[in-house]
Design an enzyme around this catalytic site. Structure first.
Site, PDB file in Angstrom:
ATOM      1  N   ASP A  95       0.859  -1.178   0.000  1.00  0.00           N
ATOM      2  CA  ASP A  95       0.000   0.000   0.000  1.00  0.00           C
ATOM      3  C   ASP A  95       0.900   1.235   0.000  1.00  0.00           C
ATOM      4  O   ASP A  95       2.113   1.139   0.156  1.00  0.00           O
ATOM      5  CB  ASP A  95      -0.974  -0.012   1.179  1.00  0.00           C
ATOM      6  CG  ASP A  95      -0.283  -0.010   2.529  1.00  0.00           C
ATOM      7  OD1 ASP A  95       0.918   0.300   2.587  1.00  0.00           O
ATOM      8  OD2 ASP A  95      -0.944  -0.299   3.534  1.00  0.00           O
ATOM      9  N   ASP A 114      -8.288  -7.371   0.586  1.00  0.00           N
ATOM     10  CA  ASP A 114      -7.360  -7.542   1.705  1.00  0.00           C
ATOM     11  C   ASP A 114      -8.056  -7.086   2.969  1.00  0.00           C
ATOM     12  O   ASP A 114      -8.956  -6.239   2.922  1.00  0.00           O
ATOM     13  CB  ASP A 114      -6.082  -6.722   1.500  1.00  0.00           C
ATOM     14  CG  ASP A 114      -6.284  -5.261   1.916  1.00  0.00           C
ATOM     15  OD1 ASP A 114      -5.907  -4.909   3.056  1.00  0.00           O
ATOM     16  OD2 ASP A 114      -6.833  -4.477   1.119  1.00  0.00           O
ATOM     17  N   CYS A 161     -12.789 -28.481   7.558  1.00  0.00           N
ATOM     18  CA  CYS A 161     -11.519 -27.821   7.207  1.00  0.00           C
ATOM     19  C   CYS A 161     -10.356 -28.807   7.301  1.00  0.00           C
ATOM     20  O   CYS A 161     -10.301 -29.647   8.209  1.00  0.00           O
ATOM     21  CB  CYS A 161     -11.289 -26.640   8.154  1.00  0.00           C
ATOM     22  SG  CYS A 161      -9.758 -25.733   7.852  1.00  0.00           S
ATOM     23  N   CYS A 190      -7.038 -27.596   7.301  1.00  0.00           N
ATOM     24  CA  CYS A 190      -5.826 -26.841   7.632  1.00  0.00           C
ATOM     25  C   CYS A 190      -5.049 -27.573   8.719  1.00  0.00           C
ATOM     26  O   CYS A 190      -5.553 -28.503   9.367  1.00  0.00           O
ATOM     27  CB  CYS A 190      -6.179 -25.421   8.085  1.00  0.00           C
ATOM     28  SG  CYS A 190      -6.831 -25.297   9.779  1.00  0.00           S
ATOM     29  N   CYS A 210      -6.848 -27.654  12.169  1.00  0.00           N
ATOM     30  CA  CYS A 210      -8.001 -28.553  12.270  1.00  0.00           C
ATOM     31  C   CYS A 210      -7.605 -30.017  12.143  1.00  0.00           C
ATOM     32  O   CYS A 210      -8.312 -30.898  12.666  1.00  0.00           O
ATOM     33  CB  CYS A 210      -9.038 -28.171  11.211  1.00  0.00           C
ATOM     34  SG  CYS A 210      -9.871 -26.597  11.565  1.00  0.00           S
ATOM     35  N   HIS A 261      -5.704 -21.083  10.877  1.00  0.00           N
ATOM     36  CA  HIS A 261      -7.027 -21.552  10.446  1.00  0.00           C
ATOM     37  C   HIS A 261      -7.788 -20.456   9.696  1.00  0.00           C
ATOM     38  O   HIS A 261      -8.365 -20.719   8.633  1.00  0.00           O
ATOM     39  CB  HIS A 261      -7.859 -22.013  11.640  1.00  0.00           C
ATOM     40  CG  HIS A 261      -9.297 -22.216  11.294  1.00  0.00           C
ATOM     41  ND1 HIS A 261      -9.747 -23.333  10.612  1.00  0.00           N
ATOM     42  CD2 HIS A 261     -10.390 -21.407  11.453  1.00  0.00           C
ATOM     43  CE1 HIS A 261     -11.049 -23.221  10.398  1.00  0.00           C
ATOM     44  NE2 HIS A 261     -11.463 -22.058  10.892  1.00  0.00           N
TER      45      HIS A 261
END
Length: 377
Positions: A89, A271, A309, A311, A314, A340
């Site tokens: 940015d 974002d 999930c 991930c 998890c 997560h």
């Protein structure tokens, strides 16, 4: 180069070729303000959660370690160990967020550092210089994010100045990209549409900056206090006036619900600090809404955060264990929840892309909103 592969209504499934790899859109950019995700995640973790683009903050990196150090170390990508695209940015949002310690002039903005109080000046040329030294894939134009609410006269003056600053940004980045010492001579520039919730100002500004033939176009100054329906209205009216052959980026947004609504209105890039910030406080996103994992009801819950999930968190840890980590004030609690949440966001974007490809996005959006609107438990 940006290419649209498929559309469903205004929703777009595309790709953007950059000097540092292809970005599949719609995409959520993971916010690495100081070249790191808050919550103790590394670049390897970003790869594991499916991140495509890391977003770093020009203002904060200018203060520390300073762009000159990053430049000497080869730019942000080798500095942080990340091999994908990086968007920086411009420092323009700090014009909004640091209102109490800044003064806006035609030449740029005078800040007092929030760290030690020292005086800082940043204008379009300085912002481009910093972003070039950081060697970002995509640089954002320096703009003013006007406060909400503000008067129409203030907004007109602000948008006109943002346009003049954009012209200076384009001139400067073209010059920087032509220098032999520039690390990334193919740095891209995104302009920023402003205008608050004044529909006609937004549309006129979109028309003006569209003529500048930039690499992409962002909508700034939204999600700064206005109601969500107002944001959706502005997207509905403004996005059609931005170039359809260039990516559209909604800055600082947002919730999964916000993203679904904005994709439907033609937005490609997103974002937000929300997934990491929420994760650090024990609030986790699931397909059935948000959970506050510190609540007592999870004390003996041996299920993963989200049973759908896959991930790392998890696959390996229970709700009960993560709740215990928060109560014991262990840093691992934050790390596991941020992993997560970012995996959830990046997985959501992948499902959105697949839904648009198969012309099922409208149905997918409806089903997801029904599941996720249950609130925090």
């Amino acid at each position: 180069m940006y290419k649209i592969k498929m559309t469903e209504g205004r929703a777009k499934r595309g790709t953007m070729e950059t000097p540092h790899g292809v970005i599949e859109t719609p995409v959520f950019m993971n916010v690495a303000t100081a070249a790191a995700i808050k919550g103790a995640l590394s670049a390897i973790d970003l790869q594991d959660v499916g991140c495509q683009v890391a977003l770093c903050n020009t203002y904060h990196l200018h203060l520390r370690p300073n762009e000159s150090i990053v430049q000497k170390l080869g730019g942000l990508r080798p500095f942080m160990g990340w091999d994908g695209p990086v968007l920086t940015d411009s420092g323009g949002f700090q014009v909004f967020s640091l209102a109490a310690i800044r003064k806006i002039k035609e030449e740029g903005v005078y800040f007092s550092s929030h760290i030690d109080g020292r005086k800082i000046f940043m204008g379009p040329e300085e912002s481009m210089n910093i972003q070039s030294a950081l060697s970002a894939t995509i640089a954002m134009a320096f703009d003013e994010c006007a406060p909400f609410p503000c008067t129409r006269d203030y907004m007109l003056d602000s948008v006109a100045r943002t346009t003049r600053w954009l012209e200076r940004c384009k001139t400067r980045i073209n010059w920087l990209n032509a220098q032999d010492s520039t690390i990334n001579p193919k740095q891209m520039l995104f302009g920023i549409n402003q205008g608050g919730t004044f529909e006609d100002i937004r549309i006129e500004h979109a028309k003006v900056i569209s003529d500048m033939d930039l690499d992409g176009y962002a909508l700034g100054g939204l999600a700064v206090g206005e109601p969500a329906p107002e944001m959706y209205r502005i997207l509905e009216e403004t996005v059609p006036f931005l170039p359809q052959n260039k990516p559209t980026y909604l800055m600082g947004v947002g919730t999964p619900q916000n993203i679904l609504e904005a994709v439907e209105r033609g937005v490609d890039f997103f974002d937000c600090v929300m997934p990491a910030r929420n994760g650090r406080h024990g609030h986790v996103f699931t397909r059935n809404g948000k959970l506050n994992i510190t609540n007592a009801i999870f004390e003996l819950d041996d299920r993963p955060l989200d049973e759908t999930c896959n991930c790392y968190t998890c696959r390996t840890h229970s709700r009960a264990y993560i709740r215990h980590l928060f109560k014991a004030k262990e840093m691992l609690a934050m790390r596991l929840c941020v992993i997560h949440n970012l995996h959830f966001y990046n997985g959501l974007m992948k499902e959105i892309r697949e839904a648009i490809e198969t012309k099922t996005f409208t149905e997918y959006k409806r089903n997801m909103l029904e599941k996720m609107n249950g609130g925090i438990s």
